[in-house]
Enzyme design. Structure first.
Site, PDB file in Angstrom:
ATOM      1  N   ASN A 269     -12.461  53.802 -37.497  1.00  0.00           N
ATOM      2  CA  ASN A 269     -11.121  53.472 -37.863  1.00  0.00           C
ATOM      3  C   ASN A 269     -10.625  53.975 -39.127  1.00  0.00           C
ATOM      4  O   ASN A 269      -9.681  53.722 -39.528  1.00  0.00           O
ATOM      5  CB  ASN A 269     -11.349  51.819 -38.365  1.00  0.00           C
ATOM      6  CG  ASN A 269     -12.032  51.728 -39.533  1.00  0.00           C
ATOM      7  OD1 ASN A 269     -12.602  52.586 -40.109  1.00  0.00           O
ATOM      8  ND2 ASN A 269     -12.405  50.328 -39.948  1.00  0.00           N
TER       9      ASN A 269
ATOM     10  N   TYR B 211     -26.505  45.748 -50.189  1.00  0.00           N
ATOM     11  CA  TYR B 211     -26.223  46.853 -49.109  1.00  0.00           C
ATOM     12  C   TYR B 211     -27.580  47.031 -48.206  1.00  0.00           C
ATOM     13  O   TYR B 211     -27.297  46.651 -46.916  1.00  0.00           O
ATOM     14  CB  TYR B 211     -26.061  48.090 -49.732  1.00  0.00           C
ATOM     15  CG  TYR B 211     -26.270  49.186 -48.839  1.00  0.00           C
ATOM     16  CD1 TYR B 211     -25.342  49.521 -47.883  1.00  0.00           C
ATOM     17  CD2 TYR B 211     -27.188  50.205 -49.270  1.00  0.00           C
ATOM     18  CE1 TYR B 211     -25.610  50.473 -46.940  1.00  0.00           C
ATOM     19  CE2 TYR B 211     -27.184  51.273 -48.436  1.00  0.00           C
ATOM     20  CZ  TYR B 211     -26.526  51.528 -47.229  1.00  0.00           C
ATOM     21  OH  TYR B 211     -26.955  52.610 -46.064  1.00  0.00           O
TER      22      TYR B 211
ATOM     23  N   PHE C  53     -33.480  58.300 -45.887  1.00  0.00           N
ATOM     24  CA  PHE C  53     -33.760  58.595 -47.376  1.00  0.00           C
ATOM     25  C   PHE C  53     -32.509  59.230 -47.694  1.00  0.00           C
ATOM     26  O   PHE C  53     -31.288  58.866 -47.586  1.00  0.00           O
ATOM     27  CB  PHE C  53     -35.168  59.301 -47.553  1.00  0.00           C
ATOM     28  CG  PHE C  53     -36.220  58.091 -47.638  1.00  0.00           C
ATOM     29  CD1 PHE C  53     -36.531  57.950 -46.164  1.00  0.00           C
ATOM     30  CD2 PHE C  53     -36.888  57.750 -48.729  1.00  0.00           C
ATOM     31  CE1 PHE C  53     -37.582  56.739 -46.270  1.00  0.00           C
ATOM     32  CE2 PHE C  53     -37.869  56.764 -48.352  1.00  0.00           C
ATOM     33  CZ  PHE C  53     -38.235  56.063 -47.261  1.00  0.00           C
ATOM     34  N   ASN C  54     -32.589  60.077 -48.810  1.00  0.00           N
ATOM     35  CA  ASN C  54     -31.330  60.547 -49.442  1.00  0.00           C
ATOM     36  C   ASN C  54     -30.625  61.741 -48.678  1.00  0.00           C
ATOM     37  O   ASN C  54     -31.186  63.042 -48.662  1.00  0.00           O
ATOM     38  CB  ASN C  54     -31.336  61.083 -50.780  1.00  0.00           C
ATOM     39  CG  ASN C  54     -31.635  59.699 -51.919  1.00  0.00           C
ATOM     40  OD1 ASN C  54     -32.500  58.951 -51.549  1.00  0.00           O
ATOM     41  ND2 ASN C  54     -30.838  59.707 -52.884  1.00  0.00           N
TER      42      ASN C  54
ATOM     43  N   ILE D 221     -27.168  62.065 -66.388  1.00  0.00           N
ATOM     44  CA  ILE D 221     -28.386  61.493 -65.852  1.00  0.00           C
ATOM     45  C   ILE D 221     -28.550  60.132 -66.144  1.00  0.00           C
ATOM     46  O   ILE D 221     -28.546  59.684 -67.248  1.00  0.00           O
ATOM     47  CB  ILE D 221     -29.675  62.386 -66.519  1.00  0.00           C
ATOM     48  CG1 ILE D 221     -29.335  64.025 -66.172  1.00  0.00           C
ATOM     49  CG2 ILE D 221     -30.861  61.891 -66.042  1.00  0.00           C
ATOM     50  CD1 ILE D 221     -30.475  64.851 -66.534  1.00  0.00           C
ATOM     51  N   PHE D 222     -28.662  59.420 -65.240  1.00  0.00           N
ATOM     52  CA  PHE D 222     -28.984  57.831 -65.108  1.00  0.00           C
ATOM     53  C   PHE D 222     -30.397  57.516 -65.784  1.00  0.00           C
ATOM     54  O   PHE D 222     -31.193  56.931 -64.916  1.00  0.00           O
ATOM     55  CB  PHE D 222     -28.563  57.344 -64.045  1.00  0.00           C
ATOM     56  CG  PHE D 222     -27.114  57.318 -63.961  1.00  0.00           C
ATOM     57  CD1 PHE D 222     -26.104  57.506 -64.756  1.00  0.00           C
ATOM     58  CD2 PHE D 222     -26.682  57.537 -62.349  1.00  0.00           C
ATOM     59  CE1 PHE D 222     -24.863  57.516 -64.146  1.00  0.00           C
ATOM     60  CE2 PHE D 222     -25.377  57.570 -61.913  1.00  0.00           C
ATOM     61  CZ  PHE D 222     -24.685  57.246 -62.851  1.00  0.00           C
TER      62      PHE D 222
ATOM     63  N   ARG E 270     -29.209  53.277 -64.327  1.00  0.00           N
ATOM     64  CA  ARG E 270     -28.044  52.702 -63.594  1.00  0.00           C
ATOM     65  C   ARG E 270     -29.046  51.259 -63.084  1.00  0.00           C
ATOM     66  O   ARG E 270     -29.985  51.507 -62.407  1.00  0.00           O
ATOM     67  CB  ARG E 270     -27.872  53.484 -62.304  1.00  0.00           C
ATOM     68  CG  ARG E 270     -26.677  53.200 -61.409  1.00  0.00           C
ATOM     69  CD  ARG E 270     -25.914  54.289 -60.562  1.00  0.00           C
ATOM     70  NE  ARG E 270     -27.344  54.596 -59.479  1.00  0.00           N
ATOM     71  CZ  ARG E 270     -26.782  55.521 -58.432  1.00  0.00           C
ATOM     72  NH1 ARG E 270     -25.652  56.038 -58.368  1.00  0.00           N
ATOM     73  NH2 ARG E 270     -27.966  56.107 -57.628  1.00  0.00           N
TER      74      ARG E 270
ATOM     75  N   GLY F  47     -30.701  48.796 -60.616  1.00  0.00           N
ATOM     76  CA  GLY F  47     -31.089  48.757 -59.249  1.00  0.00           C
ATOM     77  C   GLY F  47     -31.533  50.159 -58.650  1.00  0.00           C
ATOM     78  O   GLY F  47     -32.252  50.152 -57.649  1.00  0.00           O
ATOM     79  N   ASP F  48     -31.813  51.202 -59.308  1.00  0.00           N
ATOM     80  CA  ASP F  48     -32.338  52.474 -59.194  1.00  0.00           C
ATOM     81  C   ASP F  48     -34.303  52.344 -59.430  1.00  0.00           C
ATOM     82  O   ASP F  48     -34.348  52.230 -60.641  1.00  0.00           O
ATOM     83  CB  ASP F  48     -31.827  53.444 -60.220  1.00  0.00           C
ATOM     84  CG  ASP F  48     -30.812  54.198 -59.712  1.00  0.00           C
ATOM     85  OD1 ASP F  48     -30.468  54.282 -58.530  1.00  0.00           O
ATOM     86  OD2 ASP F  48     -30.075  55.036 -60.412  1.00  0.00           O
TER      87      ASP F  48
END
Ligand code: UFG
Length: 325
Positions: free
Chosen positions: A32, A138, A166-167, A204-205, A278, A280-281
């Protein structure tokens, strides 16, 4: 064999579409264009439609033998602030897609899931038997769809593979497609944008995590390694099975290690700033990829250096390759 690539104008979907075509499959992209870009679907048949549009989907499914579903919202932070958006698209609309598939003759389905379904893992490297306890909306939406797939497969003889990524990082060697998010939140593109002078420093978090250098560890996997697993996933479905599996390399890198690798590949230094953690990391997310290696005879082949060099080639082109809307 014709594959309907739903979300094929997005980052991972467009790479899957290209690899499928290189392997001789016919590809129809359905998107979409809410977060996808028609430039990433260039050269493919593109149907612009929503996954909740049953009649448009039905017509596309009538010409397809299998579906790959990449069309999801995927920002963890945004999902915390606006969960309605995530449950509506990633669950409600995605179930409409699944219903349209069940109404069609298509019985092969590949789903882009995520390591976020595991939440804070009980053990690293993470196997597929790790409890699925997402810690953000999420991950919860992806788990809800995994659960629906499991139930639908029993009841309607649908075969599926849920790939828990993963990432994802890197870009196709051609540098004609790559990662482009608005806004960008992912580590490697942000480091590269910093080198380009588009950001003053890479924040850097957190550097006080219980890891060797204090920064978070992630399992970065080249997007074409992911895409190749999807092709093998189709072959697996032809053998009549359904399963969920991790797609990762099994090797983790800290944020500082990624920054050093970028400096080595590009020959430029990255200005950094240490910021707070950050929310939730988790400190460390690394896949145990043995299941995919065994069942698909697949292995992530591309190194962190290749991830960075392909991302860098793309990053230098992407501002002109994709017209800002
Ligand atoms: N990071 C920074 N600075 C930045 C951006 C990121 O230090 O400016 C760090 C993060 O704290 C994290 C690592 O770099 O430790 C990677 O962050 P990304 O945002 O690139 O990726 P995530 O690990 O947060 O996200 C990935 C997927 C999501 C998935 C999530 C599961 O992109 O889809 O893993 O935790 F939900």
């Amino acid at each position: 064999m014709s594959i309907l690539v739903v979300g094929g104008a997005g980052y991972i979907g467009s790479h899957a579409a290209h690899i499928l075509r290189r392997r001789g499959y016919d590809v129809i992209i359905y998107d979409n264009l809410s977060t996808g870009y028609k430039e990433l679907a260039e050269g493919f048949e593109l149907i612009v439609g929503d996954i909740a549009d049953a009649s448009k989907l039905g017509a596309a499914l009538a010409r397809s033998d299998a579906v790959m579903h990449f069309a999801a919202h995927a920002y963890v932070g945004e999902s915390v602030e606006n969960p309605r958006k995530y449950f509506k698209n990633n669950v409600t609309s995605a179930l409409a897609l699944l219903d349209a598939v069940v109404e069609s003759r298509v019985r092969k389905f590949i789903f882009s899931s995520t390591c976020a379904v595991y939440g804070n893992p009980v053990k690293v490297p993470i196997t597929e038997s790790n409890p699925r306890q997402p810690v953000n909306p999420y991950g919860a939406t992806k788990l809800a769809f995994e659960n629906a797939l499991e139930a639908y497969s029993q009841a309607y003889a649908l075969r599926y593979v849920s790939f828990r990524y993963f990432n994802a990082a890197g870009a196709d060697d051609s540098a004609t497609i790559g990662e482009h998010h608005e806004p960008e939140t992912h580590l490697i593109p942000l480091i590269l944008q910093t080198i380009q002078g588009r950001r003053s420093a890479l924040e850097i978090f957190g550097d006080d995590y219980p890891t060797a250098d204090g920064t978070c560890i992630r399992d970065y996997i080249h997007v074409n390694d992911l895409a190749e697993a999807h092709v093998l996933g189709l072959e697996y479905l032809s053998r009549g099975h359904s399963i969920a599996m991790n797609l990762g390399t099994g090797r983790g890198y800290s944020v500082r290690e990624v920054i050093s690798a970028v400096e080595k590949v590009t020959g430029q230094s990255v200005p950094i700033r240490i910021g707070p953690r950050r929310p939730g990391d988790p400190p460390e997310l690394v896949a145990e990829p043995a299941r995919a290696e065994e069942l698909l005879r697949w292995k992530a082949r591309r190194s962190l250096e290749e991830i960075i060099s392909t991302a860098w080639s793309w990053q230098q082109k992407s501002q002109t390759a994709i017209r800002e809307v």
